[in-house]
Design a protein around this motif. Structure first.
Motif, PDB file in Angstrom:
ATOM      1  N   ASP A  39       0.852  -1.190   0.000  1.00 10.00           N
ATOM      2  CA  ASP A  39       0.000   0.000   0.000  1.00 10.00           C
ATOM      3  C   ASP A  39       0.890   1.243   0.000  1.00 10.00           C
ATOM      4  O   ASP A  39       2.107   1.151  -0.023  1.00 10.00           O
ATOM      5  CB  ASP A  39      -0.948  -0.005   1.211  1.00 10.00           C
ATOM      6  CG  ASP A  39      -0.225  -0.115   2.542  1.00 10.00           C
ATOM      7  OD1 ASP A  39       0.962   0.265   2.646  1.00 10.00           O
ATOM      8  OD2 ASP A  39      -0.843  -0.596   3.498  1.00 10.00           O
ATOM      9  N   ARG A  40       0.266   2.396   0.039  1.00  9.30           N
ATOM     10  CA  ARG A  40       1.010   3.650  -0.024  1.00  9.30           C
ATOM     11  C   ARG A  40       1.963   3.808   1.161  1.00  9.30           C
ATOM     12  O   ARG A  40       3.094   4.269   1.003  1.00  9.30           O
ATOM     13  CB  ARG A  40       0.010   4.827  -0.071  1.00  9.30           C
ATOM     14  CG  ARG A  40       0.644   6.184  -0.241  1.00  9.30           C
ATOM     15  CD  ARG A  40       1.220   6.395  -1.641  1.00  9.30           C
ATOM     16  NE  ARG A  40       2.660   6.303  -1.625  1.00  9.30           N
ATOM     17  CZ  ARG A  40       3.411   5.808  -2.617  1.00  9.30           C
ATOM     18  NH1 ARG A  40       2.868   5.345  -3.712  1.00  9.30           N
ATOM     19  NH2 ARG A  40       4.707   5.757  -2.530  1.00  9.30           N
ATOM     20  N   ASP A  41       1.499   3.423   2.363  1.00  6.55           N
ATOM     21  CA  ASP A  41       2.357   3.571   3.537  1.00  6.55           C
ATOM     22  C   ASP A  41       3.659   2.788   3.378  1.00  6.55           C
ATOM     23  O   ASP A  41       4.737   3.302   3.677  1.00  6.55           O
ATOM     24  CB  ASP A  41       1.627   3.120   4.807  1.00  6.55           C
ATOM     25  CG  ASP A  41       0.522   4.087   5.211  1.00  6.55           C
ATOM     26  OD1 ASP A  41       0.586   5.274   4.818  1.00  6.55           O
ATOM     27  OD2 ASP A  41      -0.401   3.653   5.918  1.00  6.55           O
ATOM     28  N   ASP A  66       5.955   4.359   0.760  1.00  4.49           N
ATOM     29  CA  ASP A  66       6.524   5.655   1.150  1.00  4.49           C
ATOM     30  C   ASP A  66       7.933   5.537   1.718  1.00  4.49           C
ATOM     31  O   ASP A  66       8.669   6.521   1.761  1.00  4.49           O
ATOM     32  CB  ASP A  66       5.610   6.358   2.161  1.00  4.49           C
ATOM     33  CG  ASP A  66       4.462   7.068   1.484  1.00  4.49           C
ATOM     34  OD1 ASP A  66       4.485   7.229   0.240  1.00  4.49           O
ATOM     35  OD2 ASP A  66       3.515   7.460   2.203  1.00  4.49           O
ATOM     36  N   ALA A  77       5.670   8.802  -5.858  1.00  7.89           N
ATOM     37  CA  ALA A  77       4.474   7.980  -6.028  1.00  7.89           C
ATOM     38  C   ALA A  77       4.044   8.039  -7.489  1.00  7.89           C
ATOM     39  O   ALA A  77       4.034   9.108  -8.096  1.00  7.89           O
ATOM     40  CB  ALA A  77       3.363   8.475  -5.118  1.00  7.89           C
ATOM     41  N   GLY A 123      -0.370   5.166  -7.528  1.00  8.45           N
ATOM     42  CA  GLY A 123       0.493   5.312  -6.357  1.00  8.45           C
ATOM     43  C   GLY A 123      -0.170   4.873  -5.073  1.00  8.45           C
ATOM     44  O   GLY A 123       0.493   4.318  -4.189  1.00  8.45           O
ATOM     45  N   ARG A 124      -1.459   5.068  -4.947  1.00 10.85           N
ATOM     46  CA  ARG A 124      -2.146   4.690  -3.708  1.00 10.85           C
ATOM     47  C   ARG A 124      -2.136   3.184  -3.480  1.00 10.85           C
ATOM     48  O   ARG A 124      -2.400   2.702  -2.387  1.00 10.85           O
ATOM     49  CB  ARG A 124      -3.572   5.232  -3.709  1.00 10.85           C
ATOM     50  CG  ARG A 124      -4.481   4.603  -4.735  1.00 10.85           C
ATOM     51  CD  ARG A 124      -5.896   5.195  -4.621  1.00 10.85           C
ATOM     52  NE  ARG A 124      -6.748   4.699  -5.673  1.00 10.85           N
ATOM     53  CZ  ARG A 124      -7.084   5.383  -6.743  1.00 10.85           C
ATOM     54  NH1 ARG A 124      -6.657   6.623  -6.914  1.00 10.85           N
ATOM     55  NH2 ARG A 124      -7.871   4.867  -7.661  1.00 10.85           N
ATOM     56  N   GLY A 154       0.625   1.400  -3.890  1.00  2.00           N
ATOM     57  CA  GLY A 154       1.991   1.024  -3.582  1.00  2.00           C
ATOM     58  C   GLY A 154       2.958   1.092  -4.750  1.00  2.00           C
ATOM     59  O   GLY A 154       4.066   0.582  -4.664  1.00  2.00           O
ATOM     60  N   ASN A 164       5.539   3.078  -7.210  1.00  2.02           N
ATOM     61  CA  ASN A 164       6.429   4.238  -7.242  1.00  2.02           C
ATOM     62  C   ASN A 164       7.156   4.312  -8.574  1.00  2.02           C
ATOM     63  O   ASN A 164       7.341   3.292  -9.250  1.00  2.02           O
ATOM     64  CB  ASN A 164       7.506   4.134  -6.151  1.00  2.02           C
ATOM     65  CG  ASN A 164       6.983   4.407  -4.765  1.00  2.02           C
ATOM     66  OD1 ASN A 164       5.936   5.015  -4.584  1.00  2.02           O
ATOM     67  ND2 ASN A 164       7.721   3.956  -3.767  1.00  2.02           N
TER      68      ASN A 164
END
Length: 116
Positions: free
Chosen positions: A53-55, A58, A70, A75-76, A78, A80
């Motif tokens: 996921d995004r977290d 990041d 992202a 990007g949301r 995961g 990049n």
């Protein structure tokens, strides 16, 4: 590392093949799923699944703020964009390709997963 090297590495994965779903933009797929957005030569970035996921993804942005971002639209989930010719070491870039590939293969039905 050059774009052609990254492309060749992606396509060396079991069951990997190149597609061009958008004119001039190459992707690497396994089965029917994209695991790497390659763009067109001489692209300086590669789009990869860098976390569930995004977290999780990041972490790349924190480590390489000038060379990771992202991905637009996805990007949301995961994904990049990582710079090929910058501060990200080649071994980490190739490890990111491996992780993206494995994440996508893991989502394929077992009958569609490559062997080898």
């Amino acid at each position: 590392m050059e774009w052609a090297d990254v492309r060749a590495y992606c396509l060396s994965k079991p069951g990997a093949w190149q597609d061009e779903p958008w004119e001039g933009d190459a992707v690497a797929k396994v089965g029917a799923k994209i695991f790497a957005f390659l763009g067109s030569e001489p692209s300086r970035t590669i789009g990869l699944k860098c976390g569930a996921d995004r977290d999780a993804a990041d972490e790349w942005l924190a480590r390489y703020p000038d060379d990771a971002s992202a991905s637009a639209y996805i990007g949301r989930y995961g994904w990049n964009s990582l710079r090929i010719d910058a501060a990200i070491p080649d071994d980490e870039l190739l490890a990111a390709v491996d992780e993206s590939y494995e994440a996508i293969v893991g989502k394929l039905p077992k009958r569609d997963r490559p062997t080898g």
